[in-house]
Scaffold this active site. Structure first.
Site, PDB file in Angstrom:
ATOM      1  CG  ASP A 173      13.637  -6.298   6.310  1.00 35.92           C
ATOM      2  OD1 ASP A 173      13.489  -7.320   7.008  1.00 35.92           O
ATOM      3  OD2 ASP A 173      13.647  -6.326   5.070  1.00 35.92           O
ATOM      4  CG  HIS A 174      10.173  -8.569  11.061  1.00 38.61           C
ATOM      5  ND1 HIS A 174       9.254  -8.317  10.084  1.00 38.61           N
ATOM      6  CD2 HIS A 174      10.227  -9.901  11.181  1.00 38.61           C
ATOM      7  CE1 HIS A 174       8.775  -9.446   9.632  1.00 38.61           C
ATOM      8  NE2 HIS A 174       9.341 -10.432  10.279  1.00 38.61           N
ATOM      9  CG  HIS A 236      11.412  -9.975   5.178  1.00 42.55           C
ATOM     10  ND1 HIS A 236      11.569  -8.810   5.888  1.00 42.55           N
ATOM     11  CD2 HIS A 236      10.087 -10.261   5.239  1.00 42.55           C
ATOM     12  CE1 HIS A 236      10.397  -8.427   6.361  1.00 42.55           C
ATOM     13  NE2 HIS A 236       9.486  -9.284   5.980  1.00 42.55           N
ATOM     14  CE  LYS A 341       7.677 -19.022  12.092  1.00 42.48           C
ATOM     15  NZ  LYS A 341       7.410 -18.033  11.056  1.00 42.48           N
TER      16      LYS A 341
HETATM   17  P1  NAD Z   1      -3.924  -3.622  12.814  1.00 40.27           P
HETATM   18  O1  NAD Z   1      -5.002  -3.554  11.785  1.00 40.27           O
HETATM   19  O2  NAD Z   1      -3.998  -4.710  13.832  1.00 40.27           O
HETATM   20  O3  NAD Z   1      -3.855  -2.241  13.606  1.00 40.27           O
HETATM   21  C1  NAD Z   1      -4.057  -1.002  12.992  1.00 40.27           C
HETATM   22  C2  NAD Z   1      -4.096   0.123  14.018  1.00 40.27           C
HETATM   23  O4  NAD Z   1      -4.347   1.338  13.322  1.00 40.27           O
HETATM   24  C3  NAD Z   1      -5.165   0.017  15.096  1.00 40.27           C
HETATM   25  O5  NAD Z   1      -4.616   0.489  16.308  1.00 40.27           O
HETATM   26  C4  NAD Z   1      -6.256   1.000  14.614  1.00 40.27           C
HETATM   27  O6  NAD Z   1      -6.981   1.588  15.661  1.00 40.27           O
HETATM   28  C5  NAD Z   1      -5.403   2.061  13.970  1.00 40.27           C
HETATM   29  N1  NAD Z   1      -6.159   2.829  12.946  1.00 40.27           N
HETATM   30  C6  NAD Z   1      -6.732   2.331  11.808  1.00 40.27           C
HETATM   31  N2  NAD Z   1      -7.335   3.337  11.142  1.00 40.27           N
HETATM   32  C7  NAD Z   1      -7.146   4.486  11.855  1.00 40.27           C
HETATM   33  C8  NAD Z   1      -7.507   5.862  11.695  1.00 40.27           C
HETATM   34  N3  NAD Z   1      -8.210   6.273  10.624  1.00 40.27           N
HETATM   35  N4  NAD Z   1      -7.112   6.759  12.621  1.00 40.27           N
HETATM   36  C9  NAD Z   1      -6.387   6.357  13.690  1.00 40.27           C
HETATM   37  N5  NAD Z   1      -6.014   5.072  13.909  1.00 40.27           N
HETATM   38  C10 NAD Z   1      -6.398   4.150  13.012  1.00 40.27           C
HETATM   39  O7  NAD Z   1      -2.537  -3.662  12.024  1.00 40.27           O
HETATM   40  P2  NAD Z   1      -1.146  -4.335  12.481  1.00 40.27           P
HETATM   41  O8  NAD Z   1      -1.179  -5.788  12.179  1.00 40.27           O
HETATM   42  O9  NAD Z   1      -0.803  -3.911  13.852  1.00 40.27           O
HETATM   43  O10 NAD Z   1      -0.118  -3.706  11.419  1.00 40.27           O
HETATM   44  C11 NAD Z   1       0.330  -2.361  11.470  1.00 40.27           C
HETATM   45  C12 NAD Z   1       1.472  -2.177  10.491  1.00 40.27           C
HETATM   46  O11 NAD Z   1       2.537  -3.043  10.835  1.00 40.27           O
HETATM   47  C13 NAD Z   1       1.138  -2.509   9.041  1.00 40.27           C
HETATM   48  O12 NAD Z   1       1.858  -1.647   8.203  1.00 40.27           O
HETATM   49  C14 NAD Z   1       1.652  -3.923   8.876  1.00 40.27           C
HETATM   50  O13 NAD Z   1       1.980  -4.209   7.531  1.00 40.27           O
HETATM   51  C15 NAD Z   1       2.882  -3.867   9.741  1.00 40.27           C
HETATM   52  N6  NAD Z   1       3.326  -5.164  10.225  1.00 40.27           N
HETATM   53  C16 NAD Z   1       2.551  -5.890  11.089  1.00 40.27           C
HETATM   54  C17 NAD Z   1       3.013  -7.102  11.566  1.00 40.27           C
HETATM   55  C18 NAD Z   1       2.216  -7.915  12.560  1.00 40.27           C
HETATM   56  O14 NAD Z   1       2.764  -8.897  13.058  1.00 40.27           O
HETATM   57  N7  NAD Z   1       0.997  -7.570  12.864  1.00 40.27           N
HETATM   58  C19 NAD Z   1       4.271  -7.591  11.163  1.00 40.27           C
HETATM   59  C20 NAD Z   1       5.034  -6.826  10.289  1.00 40.27           C
HETATM   60  C21 NAD Z   1       4.551  -5.616   9.839  1.00 40.27           C
END
Ligand code: NAD
Length: 485
Positions: A173-174, A236, A341
């Site tokens: 939970d960031h 959060h 924000k």
């Molecule tokens: P994203 O869509 O940008 O990245 C997804 C990644 O998964 C990519 O590297 C993709 O290549 C890989 N991927 C997808 N399908 C695949 C498969 N079948 N096999 C192998 N690799 C596969 O997503 P993100 O924004 O980086 O988010 C990732 C997680 O982090 C999610 O659970 C999201 O809720 C969480 N999160 C993200 C943020 C953020 O700031 N981006 C913040 C909080 C939480």
């Protein structure tokens, strides 16, 4: 710290914006002694290409840095299909080699930075294909959302617990990585002047606001199945409530702190059926102007249903039925496309018994303790003092402390702390399964009602602090939202 860190989803947004810069900061502070990172994602990439993308992400987050080449030389890449056992078999072989080459003592961190539907299947494969058979520690770091409701969270938990014990699961939970969220505990338990007042005899209400100016951006598809209740409140906001409301732990150990937080969740008053709309307000943004820019309504965002019933805003009144908090409302509000924000907590103390310092038409302001979480970080205490030169008029004076140096928003510091905690094996600032389960049980009652009835959305203009019912929620109790700007 000695560890092999395997990042699943290493070409994704989270890895690039947060994880790589955070790892670099740990590296530059000499907090990583022996380490290697295997980035895992679907697309084929060479190690060189991957190292270049790690470098680019550090450069864009932190600017030009020393020893970048040395840092990225610890990074390797493996193209992977999360559903295919063969992929895991070759990943295991590769991981074992890296482990030997870098003398990583069989310590392994699996960081799942991927879409949530993959969390369970990956955990199952890690076990069945032998990646968790290690001589050192094994830890699973898992991003949000942890399930969609209590039933799906239980199912996910069952899957990951086949491969990892509760102590090995680090649910991110960031908000728990944010400096001032961590500071809540210290402000409360290291000051003789607050703890005696921290209860229903002296506090009238607590207000927690987490507002964003951004809209849903390109996350429409995910957000449509989530909404503000699941995306922000379940995790959060509830975590901040727990930290504000918990009893002093016997010791500052992970188990003691978490069990005090769980006791808060157990004391939450369930709100269900017709009460839901008395205690909670939902909103969805319409068009409006933010920072002089005209922005579209939520229903016009990409990948959003034109008739969407998804809330982009939620406000509510949470009651904690225990001895300390009986009768004290915890008001929360969070949403997208709001005025500013900001994440802030306002603790409003009760009025003094009688006002000696003003004529009846004027009011003496109550004492407030404001905890600024972001973008400013600090605390402000609002007191009343004599107006200089005047007769015996009182005015509000503010005693402020600002954490200096960390003014940029979305800095990787939170993730840096959490990654380091995980390497040290300190799970205090990660959510325990019991916390997740109790807060889903609370939130599910609200979503059950909201999913059955359509609200007349949009009901707040972009650039405002939410629908008018948000103000009425407090007015009914004789309070108002203290301004957050
Ligand atoms: P994203 O869509 O940008 O990245 C997804 C990644 O998964 C990519 O590297 C993709 O290549 C890989 N991927 C997808 N399908 C695949 C498969 N079948 N096999 C192998 N690799 C596969 O997503 P993100 O924004 O980086 O988010 C990732 C997680 O982090 C999610 O659970 C999201 O809720 C969480 N999160 C993200 C943020 C953020 O700031 N981006 C913040 C909080 C939480």
């Amino acid at each position: 710290m000695t560890s092999l860190i395997m990042i699943f989803g290493a070409t994704g947004d989270l890895a690039k914006r947060k994880l790589f810069p955070s790892l670099y900061r740990l590296f530059s502070k000499n907090k990583l002694d022996k380490f290697a990172v295997i980035g895992v994602a679907r697309r084929p990439l060479s190690n060189d290409e991957f190292q270049q993308s790690v470098k680019d992400s550090v450069l864009s987050a932190l600017g030009n840095k020393d020893n970048l080449d040395e840092f990225v030389s610890h990074f390797y890449y493996q193209s992977h299909d999360v559903a295919d056992s063969n992929s895991y078999v070759s990943l295991k072989k590769f991981a074992d080699e890296i482990d030997t080459n870098y003398k990583l003592e069989g310590n392994r961190i699996f960081y799942l930075a991927m879409a949530p539907e993959f969390f369970g299947p990956i955990a199952l494969h890690l076990k069945s294909d032998g990646l968790t058979d290690v001589t050192g520690y094994k830890r699973l770091v898992i991003e949000k959302p942890f399930g969609h409701d209590l039933a799906s969270a239980k199912e996910l938990n069952k899957q990951i617990r086949t491969a990892f014990s509760e102590e090995e699961v680090y649910r991110i939970d960031h908000y728990l990585g944010k400096e001032m969220v961590r500071n809540i505990e210290v402000i409360r338990f290291a000051n003789a002047i607050f703890e005696p007042l921290w209860n229903n005899r002296y506090i009238s209400n607590i207000q927690i606001t987490s507002s964003e100016t951004l809209g849903v951006e390109e996350r429409g598809r995910y957000y449509e199945s989530s909404g503000a209740l699941r995306d922000m409140l379940q995790n959060h906001m509830m975590q901040m409530v727990a930290l504000l409301a918990m009893e002093p732990p016997i010791k500052l150990t992970t188990d003691e702190i978490r069990s005090e937080k769980v006791r808060v969740f157990r004391a939450l008053r369930t709100v269900d059926g017709e009460e839901v709309n008395q205690f909670f307000v939902r909103g969805q943004y319409g068009e409006g102007t933010i920072e002089d820019e005209q922005v579209p309504k939520y229903r016009d965002e990409p990948m959003v249903d034109k008739e969407s019933n998804t809330e982009t805003f939620v406000a509510g009144k949470i009651m904690i039925d225990n001895f300390r908090w009986a009768g004290v409302p915890f008001y929360i509000r969070t949403g997208k496309r709001m005025t500013t924000k900001s994440t802030k907590i306002v603790i409003q103390f009760k009025d003094i018994p009688m006002n000696l310092y003003y004529q009846t038409e004027k009011m003496l302001n109550p004492n407030l303790l404001v905890i600024h979480i972001q973008p400013e970080e600090g605390i402000t205490l609002h007191l009343n003092a004599k107006k200089a030169g005047g007769h015996l008029d009182a005015q509000t004076v503010k005693l402020s402390f600002a954490n200096t140096g960390i003014h940029a928003m979305n800095t990787p510091e939170g993730y840096e702390k959490l990654l380091f905690d995980c390497m040290r094996g300190d799970a205090t600032n990660f959510t325990h399964w019991d916390e997740v389960a109790y807060s889903w049980a609370f939130v599910d009652k609200i979503s059950e009602v909201w999913e059955k009835t359509k609200e007349s959305f949009p009901n707040y203009q972009s650039g405002t602090m939410g629908p008018k019912e948000t103000d009425e929620l407090l007015e009914k109790d004789g309070y108002f939202w203290w301004p957050v700007t």
